[in-house]
Design an enzyme around this catalytic site. Structure first.
Site, PDB file in Angstrom:
ATOM      1  N   CYS A 187      72.945  16.480  58.070  1.00  0.00           N
ATOM      2  CA  CYS A 187      72.216  17.720  57.236  1.00  0.00           C
ATOM      3  C   CYS A 187      72.408  17.793  55.795  1.00  0.00           C
ATOM      4  O   CYS A 187      72.748  16.425  55.327  1.00  0.00           O
ATOM      5  CB  CYS A 187      72.303  18.935  57.808  1.00  0.00           C
TER       6      CYS A 187
ATOM      7  N   ARG B 209      74.376  23.055  60.209  1.00  0.00           N
ATOM      8  CA  ARG B 209      73.707  22.332  61.155  1.00  0.00           C
ATOM      9  C   ARG B 209      74.263  21.177  61.848  1.00  0.00           C
ATOM     10  O   ARG B 209      74.628  21.357  63.217  1.00  0.00           O
ATOM     11  CB  ARG B 209      72.203  22.180  60.834  1.00  0.00           C
TER      12      ARG B 209
ATOM     13  N   ASP C 194      67.194  25.400  57.924  1.00  0.00           N
ATOM     14  CA  ASP C 194      68.555  25.577  57.379  1.00  0.00           C
ATOM     15  C   ASP C 194      68.881  26.984  57.396  1.00  0.00           C
ATOM     16  O   ASP C 194      68.092  27.952  56.759  1.00  0.00           O
ATOM     17  CB  ASP C 194      68.251  25.238  55.789  1.00  0.00           C
TER      18      ASP C 194
HETATM   19  P1  4NP Z   1      73.485  22.672  56.161  1.00  0.00           P
HETATM   20  O1  4NP Z   1      73.213  24.050  55.307  1.00  0.00           O
HETATM   21  O2  4NP Z   1      72.636  21.605  55.403  1.00  0.00           O
HETATM   22  O3  4NP Z   1      73.046  23.145  57.368  1.00  0.00           O
HETATM   23  O4  4NP Z   1      74.755  22.352  56.222  1.00  0.00           O
HETATM   24  C1  4NP Z   1      73.674  24.298  53.785  1.00  0.00           C
HETATM   25  C2  4NP Z   1      74.867  24.392  53.576  1.00  0.00           C
HETATM   26  C3  4NP Z   1      75.073  24.485  52.137  1.00  0.00           C
HETATM   27  C4  4NP Z   1      73.989  24.511  51.318  1.00  0.00           C
HETATM   28  C5  4NP Z   1      72.745  24.384  51.861  1.00  0.00           C
HETATM   29  C6  4NP Z   1      72.660  24.071  52.968  1.00  0.00           C
HETATM   30  N1  4NP Z   1      74.317  24.656  49.818  1.00  0.00           N
HETATM   31  O5  4NP Z   1      73.260  25.158  49.258  1.00  0.00           O
HETATM   32  O6  4NP Z   1      75.250  24.668  49.518  1.00  0.00           O
END
Ligand code: 4NP
Length: 149
Positions: free
Chosen positions: A7, A13, A123
């Site tokens: 991800c 995720r 997300d």
């Molecule tokens: P992930 O979610 O891609 O599912 O781990 C996110 C985690 C952090 C961020 C964005 C999405 N961020 O902007 O820091």
């Protein structure tokens, strides 16, 4: 089979996808390697997000052994399948591919359940949609096991 879940941050995720699939691998006595990574590296070394830890724990799954890491080009050698949560992750991974064999390893995780529909695991970082994401990933991992076993 060696499967890498990917991800953006590798804190929401893909840690859930890794934990859920690892549990199914154990339950089915499979000799699979499962890991996860993020395309951004923004959270390198961090534990999964508290909300991912919480929803996993509610479902009997401990993911606190995981730490965020960045997706690297060597992952194309180390894994047979690289499963992206959304089309943005997918494009970011493809941008690092060096040949057709690399590209063929990259797939959207929900295309096992919904072939060719290119659906996204949304997300949950900003909208708190963790329960829904957990349900989607639980089904996706079940479909992956059914596809390859
Ligand atoms: P992930 O979610 O891609 O599912 O781990 C996110 C985690 C952090 C961020 C964005 C999405 N961020 O902007 O820091």
């Amino acid at each position: 089979m060696r499967i890498l879940m990917v991800c953006l941050g590798n804190i929401c995720r893909s840690p859930l996808a890794e934990g859920i699939l690892k549990l199914k691998v154990r339950q089915n006595n499979l000799d699979w390697k499962v890991d996860s990574a993020g395309t951004s590296g923004w959270h390198e070394g961090d534990l999964p997000d508290k909300r991912s830890i919480e929803i996993a724990a509610k479902n009997g799954l401990d993911i606190t052994d995981q730490r965020s890491r960045k997706f690297v080009r060597a992952d194309f050698e180390d894994f047979d399948l690289i499963l992206a949560m959304d089309s943005s992750n997918y494009q970011n991974i493809l941008a690092l591919a060096q040949n057709e064999s690399d590209k063929d390893k990259v797939k959207l995780i929900l295309n096992y359940a919904y072939p060719d529909q290119n659906r996204a695991v949304p997300d949950p970082y900003y909208d708190n949609g963790f329960p829904r994401v957990y349900t989607m990933l639980e089904k996706a991992c079940q479909d992956i096991v059914q596809t390859y076993v």
